[in-house]
Structures are given as C-alpha cells and as structure tokens.
Design a protein around this motif. Structure first.
Motif, PDB file in Angstrom:
ATOM      1  N   ALA A  83      30.032  -3.690  48.435  1.00  0.00           N
ATOM      2  CA  ALA A  83      31.302  -4.325  48.766  1.00  0.00           C
ATOM      3  C   ALA A  83      31.987  -4.899  47.539  1.00  0.00           C
ATOM      4  CB  ALA A  83      31.089  -5.414  49.819  1.00  0.00           C
ATOM      5  N   GLY A  84      31.204  -5.465  46.610  1.00  0.00           N
ATOM      6  CA  GLY A  84      31.788  -6.054  45.414  1.00  0.00           C
ATOM      7  C   GLY A  84      32.508  -5.030  44.561  1.00  0.00           C
ATOM      8  N   LEU A  85      31.883  -3.875  44.385  1.00  0.00           N
ATOM      9  CA  LEU A  85      32.512  -2.817  43.598  1.00  0.00           C
ATOM     10  C   LEU A  85      33.723  -2.224  44.318  1.00  0.00           C
ATOM     11  CD1 LEU A  85      29.377  -0.931  42.229  1.00  0.00           C
ATOM     12  CD2 LEU A  85      30.999  -2.311  40.912  1.00  0.00           C
ATOM     13  N   MET A  86      33.579  -2.028  45.639  1.00  0.00           N
ATOM     14  CA  MET A  86      34.684  -1.439  46.400  1.00  0.00           C
ATOM     15  C   MET A  86      35.907  -2.344  46.397  1.00  0.00           C
ATOM     16  SD  MET A  86      32.868   0.282  49.713  1.00  0.00           S
ATOM     17  CE  MET A  86      31.462   1.384  49.548  1.00  0.00           C
ATOM     18  N   ARG A  87      35.683  -3.648  46.335  1.00  0.00           N
ATOM     19  CA  ARG A  87      36.808  -4.582  46.335  1.00  0.00           C
ATOM     20  C   ARG A  87      37.749  -4.315  45.166  1.00  0.00           C
ATOM     21  NH1 ARG A  87      33.989  -8.879  46.761  1.00  0.00           N
ATOM     22  NH2 ARG A  87      33.844  -9.390  44.535  1.00  0.00           N
TER      23      ARG A  87
END
Length: 388
Positions: free
Chosen positions: A94-98
């Motif tokens: 999720a952190g990277l996709m954000r």
C-alpha cells in the motif's frame, strides 16, 4: 469533484461454474474508459475486490492490470477491503502504491486518516472504512460493544473528529463495506450477522457529504448521500432483475451531490423460468430467453425424464434446474444448496434443531447459545485468515 463509485468486483468468482474472468475484464475495460471519457477525478472501490481471501492468479493479474491503467491516467483510486478480501493481503504494498495514486485502506486503525484530494473548490477528505469484523476490531476502535453498529459508530466518531480539525469548507467522503438498514440483499452476499444483527442504521454516517457503500449487490439509494453501487456483474439468479451499474457522483463546492448511473456491460442476460417442462419447451413467449443464462424451476407433479437435456436443446445456457412440484411440499426435491439459499447461519442452525426434534424448535436460551457459537466460529475463522 467527480467520483466513480463502484464495489463488489469479486474478481475470481464464477457463476454456476461459468468462468467470469472475461466478463470481469470487460467490466474493468469499461471502468477505465468511463474514467477517461467522463473525466473522473477519483475512483472509489468500496470493498470485495476479490471473491476470496486467496484469489486465483488470473484474478490478481486482472486487478494488477486495472490498477496500472488507472495510475497511467493519473486518476487517484481509493479502495477498501471487504468481507471477502484478506485485508492483509490486499494491503500489501500500500505504501508504494500510494505514490502512484492508488490508496488501499485495509487497516481499521486508519479509519480516521483520510486520503486528501483537492479541486478548484478546495479539499476533499476521503475516509476508507474497511470491513470491520466486530470482535476483531472492537479494541482497536475503542467500541463499547462487539457488534456492527458499535464498531462502525466508533469508526465514524474517528472520522468526524478528524473532519472537525480540518479547514472550514472541507468536503468529506466515506467508503464503507457494511449492510445498512433499508438496503435489499440478494442470495450472493456472504452472511455477516453478529449477535443476531447484520445491519446498521444509515444515521451512523451522519455528518459527511457522501457515503460510498459496498457489500449489497444491488445498486441502491438509501438517501441522496448514502448509496450502494452494487456489483458490476450478477453473481446469483436472485439478481436477474438488477440493472448493474456504477455511480458517477459530482460533489459540488458546497457538498451537494448529483448522481448518475453508468450501466455496466452485460455478458449475458439472466432469466428465471417456472412452469411445467412442456410449457417451458413450447411457449413462444420464452423465445427471448433462449440466449440467456437460465434458472428453470419445474412444477410438474412427476419429475420428467431427462429434463436438463431437453431444456438445453431450447435454452443452451441453462445453468440451474430446480424441482418444485405444484401441490407438493415446498422445495421437496430441491438440492441441499437450494434449500439453504438466502438463509442465514442462525436460521440454518435453528432449522436443524427443529428437524432433529420432530418440529420442536429452539427456545430463547438455545437460540442465544447458537448465536454465540456462530459468532465464536466466525471470529475464529477471521483470526485464522488474518494470521495466514
């Protein structure tokens, strides 16, 4: 700000053993094209992205492709986990996709932390409330009880507290995956009853401009500000009359809501036919259903010979055959799965008690004990899924 509200993709699900991957791909193509053509500012996906906690690889690849295409358009996507999803698996990365504008909200502890968007009229705070299993999240959210109304109420308290600290005029959107009172269910939603109660009042969402709901598969308007988009495809014959669609929501500068339904592609219409076999085979009025997926309920007093083979000659896509002879006991020839269709775990357990005791049903104390046991098993299953 313009949103496209969708939910309940159930990627990886089949329909009576018919693989729906091509139909799901067609829907996602339609979604991306709608985002482009209608100049959508953000996509809201209100849970049940996948049909099960460990989805098949083809479903994961389809999901991955859709996210890449939305990211390439530069359109933010806010997505929550539903009761069919594994929140931990869906939230991986999720952190990277954000950084690419894909905001996965799967952690109950983050209910009060919004995705901040903005347009010419100022900020819009989007709060993602993933599916909240009451016994699993009660302590995290500080809810007074382990039931749906209490945990959703606690999550919304966190939303309202955060919103109160935002600049005046900040508009608000909430994504939630829940059964809200006033909604109409179908056969294809998984039972989420806890303590004998599955639904929560719409008033729990008071104080925000728009609520994008997921879980129920029919597109529904509970209030002008609280809506279900429904599933983009039919996943049971109980949805034969559904008009599958997404909501195109225009959120005005003052928080007013304008909504338009955007129809989804239909891979094949559904038809529920009922009557004696010979009438279904001969009635010219039924010609319009010859290319449909068909559920046929035969009412013949005596079961006809080779009914499925005979029906298939006229309706090559017949998928379900039910026997319900007129004048006989209801569901007397139905399969076990058909007898359970549309019934909650609690009702099934109480029916079993009545069956083994020659019609004497459970009393109040026994019903409470059954309810407690069902809740305990559901909590244990959820805990095991989280631990995987």
């Amino acid at each position: 700000m313009r949103f496209l509200h969708t939910s309940d993709w159930h990627l990886g699900r089949s329909f009576h053993r018919v693989n729906l991957l091509a139909a799901q791909r067609a829907f996602l193509d339609h979604l991306v094209e709608t985002v482009r053509v209608r100049e959508v500012d953000a996509v809201l996906v209100a849970g049940d992205v996948y049909d099960r906690a460990v989805p098949p690889l083809a479903a994961v690849e389809l999901f991955d492709d859709a996210l890449h295409r939305l990211a390439e358009l530069g359109v933010p996507t806010v997505m929550i986990s539903g009761n069919h999803d594994s929140a931990r698996r869906l939230g991986v990365g999720a952190g990277l996709m954000r950084q690419a504008g894909i905001h996965l909200r799967t952690d109950p502890a983050g209910c009060g932390t919004p995705v901040l968007l903005a347009d010419a009229h100022g900020p819009v705070a989007c709060y993602g409330l993933p599916y909240l299993e009451p016994a699993m999240v009660r302590d995290t959210l500080g809810a007074p009880r382990a039931d749906h109304a209490a945990v959703l109420g606690a999550a919304m308290d966190a939303v309202r507290a955060d919103l109160a600290d935002r600049p005046a005029g900040t508009r608000s959107v909430v994504l939630a995956h829940a059964f809200v009172t006033g909604g109409t269910a179908s056969d294809s939603e998984r039972d989420i009853t806890v303590g004998g109660v599955a639904s929560v009042p719409a008033s729990v969402f008071d104080g925000v401009d728009y609520v994008a709901l997921g879980h129920l598969h029919g597109c529904q308007t509970l209030t002008e500000r609280v809506r279900y988009s429904g599933s983009p495809l039919a996943y049971s014959f109980s949805e034969a009359a559904h008009r599958k669609s997404s909501w195109l929501i225009d959120l005005g500068a003052d928080g007013t809501v304008e909504a338009e339904r955007i129809d989804c592609p239909v891979p094949r219409p559904l038809a529920r036919l009922r009557g004696p076999l010979q009438r279904l085979l001969d009635d010219p009025e039924l010609a319009r259903h010859e290319d449909s997926w068909v559920e046929a309920t035969l009412t013949d007093g005596v079961r006809p010979a080779e009914p499925m083979a005979r029906l298939t000659k006229r309706f090559p896509h017949v998928l379900s055959l039910v026997f319900d002879p007129e004048g006989g006991p209801a569901r007397s020839s139905a399969s076990y799965a058909q007898r359970l269709r549309g019934r909650s775990d609690q009702e099934i357990a109480e029916d079993f008690v009545a069956h083994v005791r020659s019609g004497r049903g459970a009393d109040d104390a026994e019903r409470a004990e059954l309810r407690s046991a069902i809740d305990e098993v559901r909590t244990a299953d959820t805990a095991e899924e989280v631990a995987r």
